[in-house]
Design a protein around this motif. Structure first.
Motif, mmCIF file in Angstrom:
data_model
loop_
_atom_site.group_PDB
_atom_site.id
_atom_site.type_symbol
_atom_site.label_atom_id
_atom_site.label_comp_id
_atom_site.label_asym_id
_atom_site.label_seq_id
_atom_site.Cartn_x
_atom_site.Cartn_y
_atom_site.Cartn_z
ATOM 1 N N GLY A 74 -7.782 21.979 -14.647
ATOM 2 C CA GLY A 74 -7.871 20.773 -14.340
ATOM 3 C C GLY A 74 -7.707 20.094 -15.631
ATOM 4 O O GLY A 74 -7.808 18.714 -15.886
ATOM 5 N N THR A 75 -7.589 20.527 -16.939
ATOM 6 C CA THR A 75 -7.556 19.991 -18.175
ATOM 7 C C THR A 75 -6.047 20.507 -18.882
ATOM 8 O O THR A 75 -5.550 20.832 -18.396
ATOM 9 C CB THR A 75 -8.439 20.520 -19.217
ATOM 10 N N GLU A 76 -5.586 19.250 -19.437
ATOM 11 C CA GLU A 76 -4.401 19.297 -20.322
ATOM 12 C C GLU A 76 -4.595 19.381 -21.601
ATOM 13 O O GLU A 76 -5.537 18.606 -22.058
ATOM 14 C CB GLU A 76 -3.447 18.469 -19.807
ATOM 15 N N LYS A 77 -3.628 19.896 -22.388
ATOM 16 C CA LYS A 77 -3.665 19.995 -23.845
ATOM 17 C C LYS A 77 -3.435 18.449 -24.182
ATOM 18 O O LYS A 77 -2.131 17.976 -23.606
ATOM 19 C CB LYS A 77 -2.697 21.159 -24.572
ATOM 20 N N PRO A 78 -3.740 17.897 -25.013
ATOM 21 C CA PRO A 78 -3.432 16.549 -25.547
ATOM 22 C C PRO A 78 -2.045 16.312 -26.273
ATOM 23 O O PRO A 78 -1.603 17.642 -26.880
ATOM 24 C CB PRO A 78 -4.618 16.020 -26.586
ATOM 25 N N GLN A 79 -1.272 15.608 -25.770
ATOM 26 C CA GLN A 79 0.216 15.703 -26.097
ATOM 27 C C GLN A 79 0.300 14.612 -27.364
ATOM 28 O O GLN A 79 -0.269 13.258 -27.087
ATOM 29 C CB GLN A 79 1.174 15.299 -24.946
ATOM 30 N N ALA A 80 1.083 14.602 -28.413
ATOM 31 C CA ALA A 80 1.334 13.768 -29.447
ATOM 32 C C ALA A 80 2.610 13.221 -28.951
ATOM 33 O O ALA A 80 3.225 13.049 -27.921
ATOM 34 C CB ALA A 80 1.739 14.466 -30.466
ATOM 35 N N ILE A 97 1.242 18.443 -36.480
ATOM 36 C CA ILE A 97 0.768 17.307 -35.880
ATOM 37 C C ILE A 97 -0.457 17.553 -35.530
ATOM 38 O O ILE A 97 -1.141 18.741 -35.126
ATOM 39 C CB ILE A 97 1.217 16.955 -34.426
ATOM 40 N N THR A 98 -1.665 16.646 -36.096
ATOM 41 C CA THR A 98 -2.990 16.479 -35.701
ATOM 42 C C THR A 98 -3.375 15.476 -34.814
ATOM 43 O O THR A 98 -2.845 14.345 -34.969
ATOM 44 C CB THR A 98 -3.717 16.321 -36.836
ATOM 45 N N MET A 99 -3.893 15.693 -33.450
ATOM 46 C CA MET A 99 -4.121 15.005 -32.273
ATOM 47 C C MET A 99 -5.344 14.193 -32.848
ATOM 48 O O MET A 99 -6.174 14.605 -33.561
ATOM 49 C CB MET A 99 -4.359 15.699 -31.186
ATOM 50 N N GLU A 100 -5.657 13.086 -31.987
ATOM 51 C CA GLU A 100 -6.617 12.055 -32.294
ATOM 52 C C GLU A 100 -8.073 12.926 -32.055
ATOM 53 O O GLU A 100 -9.069 12.475 -32.514
ATOM 54 C CB GLU A 100 -6.583 10.878 -31.355
ATOM 55 N N GLY A 160 -8.801 15.888 -32.704
ATOM 56 C CA GLY A 160 -8.812 17.167 -33.741
ATOM 57 C C GLY A 160 -8.125 18.074 -33.527
ATOM 58 O O GLY A 160 -8.095 19.432 -34.419
ATOM 59 N N ASP A 161 -7.442 18.365 -32.289
ATOM 60 C CA ASP A 161 -6.710 19.415 -31.961
ATOM 61 C C ASP A 161 -5.325 19.283 -32.992
ATOM 62 O O ASP A 161 -4.935 18.332 -33.494
ATOM 63 C CB ASP A 161 -6.131 19.544 -30.642
ATOM 64 N N HIS A 162 -4.791 20.688 -33.160
ATOM 65 C CA HIS A 162 -3.677 20.685 -34.277
ATOM 66 C C HIS A 162 -2.578 21.800 -33.703
ATOM 67 O O HIS A 162 -2.985 22.605 -33.211
ATOM 68 C CB HIS A 162 -4.285 21.046 -35.569
ATOM 69 N N TYR A 163 -1.276 21.020 -33.857
ATOM 70 C CA TYR A 163 -0.223 21.917 -33.467
ATOM 71 C C TYR A 163 0.812 22.009 -34.535
ATOM 72 O O TYR A 163 1.357 20.814 -35.276
ATOM 73 C CB TYR A 163 0.433 21.327 -32.296
ATOM 74 N N VAL A 164 1.374 23.228 -34.917
ATOM 75 C CA VAL A 164 2.205 23.216 -35.778
ATOM 76 C C VAL A 164 3.352 24.224 -35.077
ATOM 77 O O VAL A 164 3.195 25.306 -34.754
ATOM 78 C CB VAL A 164 2.244 23.824 -37.216
ATOM 79 N N THR A 171 -4.101 24.844 -32.479
ATOM 80 C CA THR A 171 -5.522 25.065 -32.596
ATOM 81 C C THR A 171 -6.345 23.864 -32.066
ATOM 82 O O THR A 171 -6.209 22.738 -32.156
ATOM 83 C CB THR A 171 -5.811 25.198 -34.002
ATOM 84 N N TRP A 172 -7.147 24.333 -31.452
ATOM 85 C CA TRP A 172 -8.238 23.261 -30.577
ATOM 86 C C TRP A 172 -9.224 22.996 -31.631
ATOM 87 O O TRP A 172 -9.467 23.849 -32.452
ATOM 88 C CB TRP A 172 -8.922 23.681 -29.122
ATOM 89 N N ALA A 173 -9.847 21.469 -31.378
ATOM 90 C CA ALA A 173 -10.860 21.564 -32.553
ATOM 91 C C ALA A 173 -11.978 22.386 -32.656
ATOM 92 O O ALA A 173 -12.493 22.340 -33.736
ATOM 93 C CB ALA A 173 -11.007 19.849 -32.151
ATOM 94 N N LYS A 174 -12.345 22.772 -31.535
ATOM 95 C CA LYS A 174 -13.545 23.663 -31.816
ATOM 96 C C LYS A 174 -13.371 25.180 -32.338
ATOM 97 O O LYS A 174 -14.004 25.951 -32.322
ATOM 98 C CB LYS A 174 -14.398 24.097 -30.219
ATOM 99 N N GLY A 175 -12.059 25.195 -32.634
ATOM 100 C CA GLY A 175 -11.715 26.601 -33.106
ATOM 101 C C GLY A 175 -10.655 27.693 -32.628
ATOM 102 O O GLY A 175 -10.278 28.557 -33.075
ATOM 103 N N ASP A 176 -10.802 27.472 -31.096
ATOM 104 C CA ASP A 176 -9.939 28.513 -30.529
ATOM 105 C C ASP A 176 -8.440 27.955 -30.854
ATOM 106 O O ASP A 176 -7.973 27.114 -31.102
ATOM 107 C CB ASP A 176 -10.088 27.898 -28.834
#
Length: 249
Positions: A26-32, A41-44, A46-50, A65-70
C-alpha cells in the motif's frame, strides 16, 4: 519418553521478517520529477536515489536509500526491484534475484538476530529447497519448503537451547513434523514411526537409551497400546495405556 511442541513458524521475530526487503503493502517509493539517464536525487522526505532513470522511475542499475537507513542496490524495472540486487530492511539483508519488487528465484537472507536462509523464493516467500535455514533459536533445517514453512522431506538439527531434541529426519507439513520420520533425543532415546502435527501419532517404535523399547500405537504423543520390552528381565509384554499415558496393568 520426551517430546516437545513444534515451534511456531510465525514466532521467529516481530514485523515483516519473512520478506524483510519487500516494500510495505500500500505504499509507494516517492518519485522525483521525471528525468531520464543517470541521476543523483534526494527526495523531500530524505530518501536518496542514485542510478539510472527512465520516465521518472528507477530503471536499470541503481541504489535507493530510504531516510531511515534501509536500502536496495541492484537492478530495477519500471520503478520496481527486478533482477539481481541486494537490500537491507528491519535488520535483515537479502541478496539474490527479484521479480516485481519481491524476492524470486535463488537468494540469501541474513539477519542480525542470527536467522539465515539460503535457498529458493517464489514471489517473496521461501519456497522450493532450503539449502540452509537457521531460525532465531539456532535450529538448522535442510530440505523442502513451501509458503515460508517446512513442507515435504527435510532434516532438522536442534540447537543447544533445546533441552530435549537432537535431530529429526523425515516428513513435514505446514512447518510441523508429519508423516514418517526418525526423531533423536539428547538423552539417547530414539523414535521411528509416524507423526502428525509435530507429535508422535500412528504406528511407531520408541527405543529407550537403556535398550528397552515400546512398539505400537501413538495418539498425539501418547502411547495407546502395543508391545513393551523390558531390558532388565528380557520379557516382552502386551500393554495398554489410559488417556493420561499410564499403563493399565
Amino acid at each position: 519418553e520426551l517430546e516437545e511442541e513444534e515451534e511456531g513458524e510465525g514466532e521467529e521475530a516481530p514485523g515483516n521478517v519473512e520478506n524483510p526487503i519487500q516494500s510495505e503493502e500500500g505504499t509507494e517509493k516517492p518519485q522525483a520529477p521525471p528525468q531520464n539517464g543517470w541521476v543523483d536525487i534526494t527526495m523531500e522526505n530524505g530518501d536518496h536515489y542514485v542510478g539510472n532513470y527512465v520516465d521518472g522511475k528507477p530503471h536499470g542499475e541503481g541504489k535507493y536509500t530510504w531516510a531511515k537507513g534501509d536500502y536496495y542496490d541492484g537492478e530495477w524495472k519500471d520503478g520496481l526491484r527486478h533482477g539481481n540486487g541486494q537490500g537491507e530492511k528491519n535488520g535483515c539483508n537479502y541478496n539474490g534475484h527479484w521479480v516485481a519488487d519481491k524476492p524470486n528465484g535463488t537468494g540469501t537472507m541474513n539477519c542480525k538476530d542470527g536467522r539465515l536462509y539460503v535457498g529458493t523464493w517464489v514471489m517473496g516467500m521461501k519456497d522450493g529447497m532450503a539449502q540452509t535455514y537457521i531460525n532465531h533459536k539456532g535450529n538448522v533445517y535442510f530440505g523442502e519448503i513451501k509458503n515460508d514453512k517446512k513442507h515435504g522431506s527435510g532434516e532438522m538439527t536442534y540447537s543447544a537451547e533445546d533441552p530435549a531434541l537432537k535431530s529429526y529426519h523425515g516428513g513435514w507439513e505446514n512447518g510441523s513434523r508429519s508423516g514418517k520420520g526418525r526423531l533423536e533425543f539428547k538423552n539417547g532415546d530414539v523414535y521411528e514411526g509416524e507423526f502428525l502435527d509435530g507429535h508422535m501419532h500412528g504406528e511407531g517404535k520408541y527405543m529407550f537409551h537403556s535398550t528397552s523399547w515400546f512398539q505400537g500405537t501413538y495418539a498425539k504423543g501418547k502411547r495407546i497400546k502395543g508391545t513393551f520390552y523390558d531390558h532388565t528381565n528380557g520379557v516382552e509384554k502386551a500393554v495398554e495405556y489410559n488417556e493420561d499415558g499410564e499403563r493399565k496393568d
